[in-house]
Design a protein around this motif. Sequence first.
Motif, mmCIF file in Angstrom:
data_model
loop_
_atom_site.group_PDB
_atom_site.id
_atom_site.type_symbol
_atom_site.label_atom_id
_atom_site.label_comp_id
_atom_site.label_asym_id
_atom_site.label_seq_id
_atom_site.Cartn_x
_atom_site.Cartn_y
_atom_site.Cartn_z
ATOM 1 N N GLY A 1 0.803 -1.205 0.000
ATOM 2 C CA GLY A 1 0.000 0.000 0.000
ATOM 3 C C GLY A 1 0.843 1.265 0.000
ATOM 4 N N ASP A 2 0.231 2.370 -0.369
ATOM 5 C CA ASP A 2 0.879 3.674 -0.311
ATOM 6 C C ASP A 2 0.680 4.328 1.050
ATOM 7 O OD1 ASP A 2 1.853 4.263 -3.172
ATOM 8 O OD2 ASP A 2 -0.192 3.551 -3.494
ATOM 9 N N ILE A 3 -0.419 3.979 1.719
ATOM 10 C CA ILE A 3 -0.702 4.517 3.046
ATOM 11 C C ILE A 3 -1.539 3.498 3.801
ATOM 12 C CG2 ILE A 3 -2.695 5.801 2.148
ATOM 13 C CD1 ILE A 3 -2.243 7.856 4.393
ATOM 14 N N SER A 4 -1.231 3.299 5.072
ATOM 15 C CA SER A 4 -2.002 2.419 5.941
ATOM 16 C C SER A 4 -2.689 3.264 7.007
ATOM 17 C CB SER A 4 -1.105 1.372 6.602
ATOM 18 O OG SER A 4 -0.580 0.466 5.654
ATOM 19 N N VAL A 5 -3.967 3.008 7.223
ATOM 20 C CA VAL A 5 -4.770 3.813 8.135
ATOM 21 C C VAL A 5 -5.509 2.890 9.099
ATOM 22 C CG1 VAL A 5 -6.726 5.405 8.318
ATOM 23 C CG2 VAL A 5 -5.058 5.676 6.472
ATOM 24 N N ALA A 6 -5.467 3.197 10.381
ATOM 25 C CA ALA A 6 -6.220 2.440 11.379
ATOM 26 C C ALA A 6 -7.643 2.977 11.453
ATOM 27 C CB ALA A 6 -5.556 2.546 12.741
ATOM 28 N N TYR A 7 -8.598 2.067 11.521
ATOM 29 C CA TYR A 7 -10.000 2.465 11.668
ATOM 30 C C TYR A 7 -10.185 3.341 12.901
ATOM 31 C CZ TYR A 7 -14.929 1.929 12.985
ATOM 32 O OH TYR A 7 -16.231 2.165 13.378
ATOM 33 N N GLU A 8 -9.476 3.005 13.969
ATOM 34 C CA GLU A 8 -9.605 3.770 15.204
ATOM 35 C C GLU A 8 -9.197 5.230 14.996
ATOM 36 O OE1 GLU A 8 -9.349 -0.513 16.064
ATOM 37 O OE2 GLU A 8 -8.064 0.836 14.901
ATOM 38 N N ASP A 9 -8.138 5.463 14.190
ATOM 39 C CA ASP A 9 -7.721 6.834 13.904
ATOM 40 C C ASP A 9 -8.737 7.543 13.012
ATOM 41 O OD1 ASP A 9 -5.435 6.701 15.411
ATOM 42 O OD2 ASP A 9 -4.143 6.140 13.730
ATOM 43 N N LEU A 10 -9.329 6.796 12.086
ATOM 44 C CA LEU A 10 -10.331 7.396 11.207
ATOM 45 C C LEU A 10 -11.515 7.903 12.025
ATOM 46 C CD1 LEU A 10 -10.926 7.890 8.179
ATOM 47 C CD2 LEU A 10 -12.085 5.680 8.142
ATOM 48 N N CYS A 11 -11.847 7.197 13.090
ATOM 49 C CA CYS A 11 -12.978 7.596 13.932
ATOM 50 C C CYS A 11 -12.614 8.692 14.921
ATOM 51 C CB CYS A 11 -13.521 6.386 14.697
ATOM 52 S SG CYS A 11 -14.278 5.120 13.658
ATOM 53 N N THR A 12 -11.460 8.569 15.560
ATOM 54 C CA THR A 12 -11.121 9.483 16.663
ATOM 55 C C THR A 12 -10.258 10.656 16.245
ATOM 56 O OG1 THR A 12 -9.170 8.167 17.276
ATOM 57 C CG2 THR A 12 -11.273 7.569 18.304
ATOM 58 N N ARG A 13 -9.556 10.530 15.128
ATOM 59 C CA ARG A 13 -8.720 11.626 14.604
ATOM 60 C C ARG A 13 -9.146 11.922 13.167
ATOM 61 N NH1 ARG A 13 -4.087 10.062 13.414
ATOM 62 N NH2 ARG A 13 -3.128 12.128 13.429
ATOM 63 N N PHE A 14 -10.414 12.119 12.979
ATOM 64 C CA PHE A 14 -10.970 12.173 11.630
ATOM 65 C C PHE A 14 -10.299 13.238 10.774
ATOM 66 C CE2 PHE A 14 -13.939 13.692 8.416
ATOM 67 C CZ PHE A 14 -14.314 12.498 7.801
ATOM 68 N N PHE A 15 -10.194 14.453 11.256
ATOM 69 C CA PHE A 15 -9.687 15.553 10.436
ATOM 70 C C PHE A 15 -8.212 15.344 10.072
ATOM 71 C CE2 PHE A 15 -13.308 17.314 12.748
ATOM 72 C CZ PHE A 15 -14.043 17.855 11.706
ATOM 73 N N ASP A 16 -7.398 14.974 11.053
ATOM 74 C CA ASP A 16 -5.980 14.743 10.773
ATOM 75 C C ASP A 16 -5.793 13.556 9.828
ATOM 76 O OD1 ASP A 16 -5.263 16.851 12.373
ATOM 77 O OD2 ASP A 16 -4.816 15.608 14.131
ATOM 78 N N THR A 17 -6.548 12.477 10.081
ATOM 79 C CA THR A 17 -6.394 11.275 9.264
ATOM 80 C C THR A 17 -6.817 11.531 7.827
ATOM 81 O OG1 THR A 17 -6.774 9.874 11.208
ATOM 82 C CG2 THR A 17 -7.032 8.838 9.054
ATOM 83 N N MET A 18 -7.926 12.220 7.631
ATOM 84 C CA MET A 18 -8.385 12.503 6.275
ATOM 85 C C MET A 18 -7.433 13.460 5.561
ATOM 86 S SD MET A 18 -10.838 10.598 5.550
ATOM 87 C CE MET A 18 -10.980 11.333 3.916
ATOM 88 N N SER A 19 -6.825 14.371 6.290
ATOM 89 C CA SER A 19 -5.828 15.253 5.675
ATOM 90 C C SER A 19 -4.619 14.450 5.209
ATOM 91 C CB SER A 19 -5.395 16.334 6.675
ATOM 92 O OG SER A 19 -6.468 17.199 6.983
ATOM 93 N N GLU A 20 -4.187 13.477 6.031
ATOM 94 C CA GLU A 20 -3.072 12.613 5.647
ATOM 95 C C GLU A 20 -3.422 11.803 4.399
ATOM 96 O OE1 GLU A 20 -2.247 10.231 9.039
ATOM 97 O OE2 GLU A 20 -1.762 11.950 10.324
#
Length: 362
Positions: A282-301
């Motif tokens: 993958g080019d980027i790996s994202v944790a579901y937990e971060d998507l829920c709790t750090r939504f703005f930062d994670t989506m910016s990344e």
Amino acid sequence: MALTGGVVRRLFHGAVDSLLESSYVRRRLWRAWGPIVASRDPAFRADVGLLSVPERYRNALGGCGRRCQTTGPAPIFVTARFRSGSTFLWQIFRNIPQCTAYYEPLNERRWFLQRAGDQGIDPTHVGVDDYAKEYAGLSGLDGIFSKDWAFDALYMDTWNADSRLFSYIRTLIDNAQGRAVLQFNRIDFRLPWLRAQFPQAKILHLYRDPREQWMSVQSRTAPVPLDYQCTEGSDLNLFYTLEWARDLRTVFPFLDPVDAGHPYAVHYMLWRLSYSFGACFGDISVAYEDLCTRFFDTMSEIGNNLEIEMPDLQTLSTLNHGTITERWRGYAPIEWYREIERECDRKMAAFFDHTGTREARA
């Protein structure tokens, strides 16, 4: 009249010969074993490479390009296990105007044939009222689609060949308005093939806490007893966990459910393998937990990595209905999990120590 040993052997050999002469049986044998045999590294591959077509012929020949090059923006492939929050991520991309987000392209339900009201929406998919509108007008894909993709030959390396799967994915990309986003739950062990076939694509890998994901995997059935032992005939509704293990055990023998024991062991080993494939390819790996709790930062990344302009994140955040829980603690004592996980880790480490590994990207 009693049959002698010689007669029995002749009858048996005749039956085997007849089966092997059947085109249907040969196709099924190739489907099951061909990719495994083909994935071995014959000696000639170390000695011969694919050379370029001589310059004088290139203008006249039509197939001299390297793999798939699309004319539009690079597609995005989302790879995730079942019950990892991938539907939530798909909803986000569905609400980005410059994207066409396809839901589970390899799902056996064939969304391109689905009609409104016939799709059986999963009640846990909050805010979803259909899965198929992006497939409108693509019913011709039925001539390409194979239901085998959902359950068979789940492992594909860079040497595998499946022209129908390639054509299917390419057709979806070509018919997208704007940037194509394909959200897969059945591609994680095919990522080497996918990366080789679509080298310009971006791959977004989503993962979730394996213990909490295990609780979600059991959402359609009664909880599996802690002392349950898998048999060859075990038929549990665990989002294809055992079905996948039976297909992939020809590549990863430790996945055999009978040897694994409890279904959680199978789930955990599939999770670890899937995570490894996603992190490597993958080019980027994202944790579901971060998507829920750090939504703005994670989506910016995600936006920066995938080179996609995000709309108003405040509006997209209204799709975030995820809650982080620890239901797994009520299922079994923590030492029960640890004991199974340690044994699974031992088996997998021994396997990969002998076969070699590909390191995750830096």
